[in-house]
Design an enzyme around this catalytic site. Structure first.
Site, PDB file in Angstrom:
ATOM      1  N   ASP A 221       0.842  -1.190   0.000  1.00 57.34           N
ATOM      2  CA  ASP A 221       0.000   0.000   0.000  1.00 57.34           C
ATOM      3  C   ASP A 221       0.881   1.246   0.000  1.00 57.34           C
ATOM      4  OD1 ASP A 221      -3.146   0.514   1.391  1.00 57.34           O
ATOM      5  OD2 ASP A 221      -1.750   2.145   0.999  1.00 57.34           O
ATOM      6  N   ASP A 312      -2.997   2.551  -5.877  1.00 54.28           N
ATOM      7  CA  ASP A 312      -1.997   2.583  -4.806  1.00 54.28           C
ATOM      8  C   ASP A 312      -1.974   1.343  -3.922  1.00 54.28           C
ATOM      9  OD1 ASP A 312      -4.402   2.981  -3.593  1.00 54.28           O
ATOM     10  OD2 ASP A 312      -3.630   4.344  -2.092  1.00 54.28           O
ATOM     11  N   GLU A 313      -2.651   0.310  -4.330  1.00 55.82           N
ATOM     12  CA  GLU A 313      -2.718  -0.859  -3.468  1.00 55.82           C
ATOM     13  C   GLU A 313      -2.653  -2.124  -4.291  1.00 55.82           C
ATOM     14  OE1 GLU A 313      -6.237  -0.874  -1.119  1.00 55.82           O
ATOM     15  OE2 GLU A 313      -5.963  -2.947  -0.499  1.00 55.82           O
TER      16      GLU A 313
END
Length: 493
Positions: A221, A312-313
């Site tokens: 993350d 973003d993950e």
DNA sequence: GCGGATCAC
DNA sequence: GATGGTGATCCGC
């Protein structure tokens, strides 16, 4: 990590579980890299009405209790911080402080005790409203924030709005459900309890057989991603409170801003009240996408099938990579000494640390956090523990998995949101996963079978489909010999 | 099958 | 003054 998306650039929901194979939103990865690997369905749980016998099948009346089934992300942003590489092997003591409601805020400490009726009475103007807002639950990097002060500002800015009226009315409906559930709970007789006890323990044994602890699940993350990209490109923003988004809604805030209580999903005008010098930056999705692609390139070196859940993950299965390195290591070491294999935990941590360093390099200096665990539900939660720029590993055995999860507030579990959190607390007095386990009979009595089952799996730190499949694959990969016997030993209670 | 609710981002 | 937009899922009807 955080990033609620609404604001500029128009509506960009993140990909969710069970979504179509092609993500048509921001992360346009035609090869499915953007969907979650395990597409288990959510389900929603309903309280049996006090009047209708619970049992199987339908229950009229009463309302919704929860939705579930996924190892979803906490919106947990961390704050921006360049240095401070941290690595963490989870042990129970470390996580104690994470427990439920330690931070001030007596206002939230509600009326759990008496299951009677305090229906309308609790209209104590503003004292009890923090739970109406998604952005008031705690987040990484906001330890020093005076929450009661923030809550007060939020309330003052909101109380006369249509939004607040709506939230309050929804909350009232939920209070009704809570009331019904309490009644249902009171009807739990001793005999019913004992029959539930055997039913549940049989189920536990069955679930325990699905446990598989050798899979290396990793959730990566990025730390306050949008804000991090903006600060990378405009370094002068770094020491100022800054938020990506606008007056209507904030996507992500940097760590300076978080000191004021500003966070993602908060309306900009409230953030401005909390932090008058806050700088708003409008979002640049093209840049976020471009950087995300570079990160993905790195991640694929470790797991070609890795899935981006959003810009973003990412979810990675590093079982093979780690195992390969263990073999390598052992054979090279065997030349020198007897060569015991490096521990799974140690090797996994090393690989992830290396991966994170590469991510930082590839992204132009952005940091990320990671969680390592035997299943993705745990890995997701773990990824938030050492944020920013750190990693947390839940050791690959049953006791560690359970201890880790039990120390967590239920709200950390993907699929449990603010409504479910309040319901669990006010009906069952449950705030942590450990308490969830303790109250399992009560839950089985009051909720539908589906709900109870799901919650039991959560409490046991088992992520069923996921693990069952992984175990099957592992068994076939390893062959049927002694190793298969070893596999079963891992699932034994 | 629809409407409402929840969760996720 | 004012609190996003969308998909997925489930339940009750």
């Amino acid at each position: 990590c955080s990033a609620s998306t609404g604001v500029a650039g128009g509506a960009l929901p993140r990909e969710q579980k069970g979504a179509p194979a092609y993500c048509k939103y921001w992360c346009q990865y035609p090869d499915q890299t953007c969907i979650k690997r395990t597409g288990s369905p959510r389900h929603r749980l309903t309280a049996a009405s006090p009047t209708s016998g619970s049992g199987s099948g339908r229950c009229a009346g009463a309302g919704v209790v929860l939705m579930a089934e996924q190892e979803e992300e906490e919106v947990g942003d961390g704050f921006w911080e360049e240095e401070g590489e941290e690595e963490e092997v989870y042990s129970p003591e470390d996580l104690k402080p994470v427990a439920p409601d330690t931070g001030g805020d007596e206002s939230l400490r509600a009326t759990t005790a008496e299951p009677g009726d305090q229906d309308e009475s609790a209209k104590v103007e503003g004292s009890n409203t923090a739970h109406l807002f998604v952005f008031t639950n705690d987040k990484a990097g906001m330890g020093k924030v005076d929450k009661s002060k923030v809550n007060k500002v939020v309330y003052e800015m909101s109380k006369d709005s249509a939004y607040f009226a709506h939230a309050s009315s929804q909350d009232k409906k939920n209070d009704k459900r809570i009331h019904d559930l309490r009644e249902k709970l009171q009807s739990l007789s001793l005999s019913r309890r004992s029959s539930l006890a055997s039913e549940v323990s049989a189920l536990e044994i069955k679930l325990e057989k699905q446990r598989f602890c050798r899979r290396v699940c990793v959730v990566v993350d990025m730390d306050c991603y949008y804000a991090a990209v903006e600060m990378r490109d405009n370094p002068h923003l770094r020491d100022k409170p800054m938020a990506v988004g606008g007056i209507g809604m904030i996507s992500t805030a940097n760590y300076k801003a978080r000191e004021y209580g500003v966070r993602s999903a908060m309306p900009g005008f409230i953030a401005l009240k909390l932090c008058p010098e806050l700088i708003f930056v409008r979002s640049h999705f093209d840049k976020y996408k471009e950087t995300s692609d570079r990160v993905l390139t790195v991640l694929r070196q470790y797991d070609p099938h890795c899935r981006m859940m959003s810009l973003d993950e990412a979810y990675l299965d590093l079982t093979e990579e780690v195992s390969r390195r263990q073999v390598e290591e052992t054979s090279s070491k065997a030349n020198l000494e007897g060569g015991a294999q490096m521990e799974l935990e140690e090797m996994a941590s090393r690989v992830v640390a290396e991966l994170r360093a590469k991510v930082q390099e590839a992204s132009g200096g952005l940091t990320c956090s990671a969680g390592l665990a035997p299943n993705f539900r745990l890995a997701k939660i773990a990824s938030d523990v050492k944020k920013p720029n750190g990693q947390c590993i839940v050791p690959f055995h049953r006791e560690a998995a359970i201890a880790f999860l039990h120390s967590m507030p239920v709200r950390k579990v993907g699929g449990i949101g603010k409504v479910m959190e309040k319901t669990l607390k006010e009906v069952f007095g449950v705030e942590t996963v450990a308490e969830l386990f303790e109250k399992r009979l009560e839950l089985f009595h009051c909720l539908t079978p589906k709900s109870s089952h799901w919650l039991l799996r959560v409490a046991l730190a088992i992520h069923h489909d996921d693990e069952a499949k992984a175990m099957a694959e592992w068994k076939t990969a390893v062959g049927d010999g002694e190793d298969a016997a070893e596999a079963t030993s891992f699932q034994s209670v």
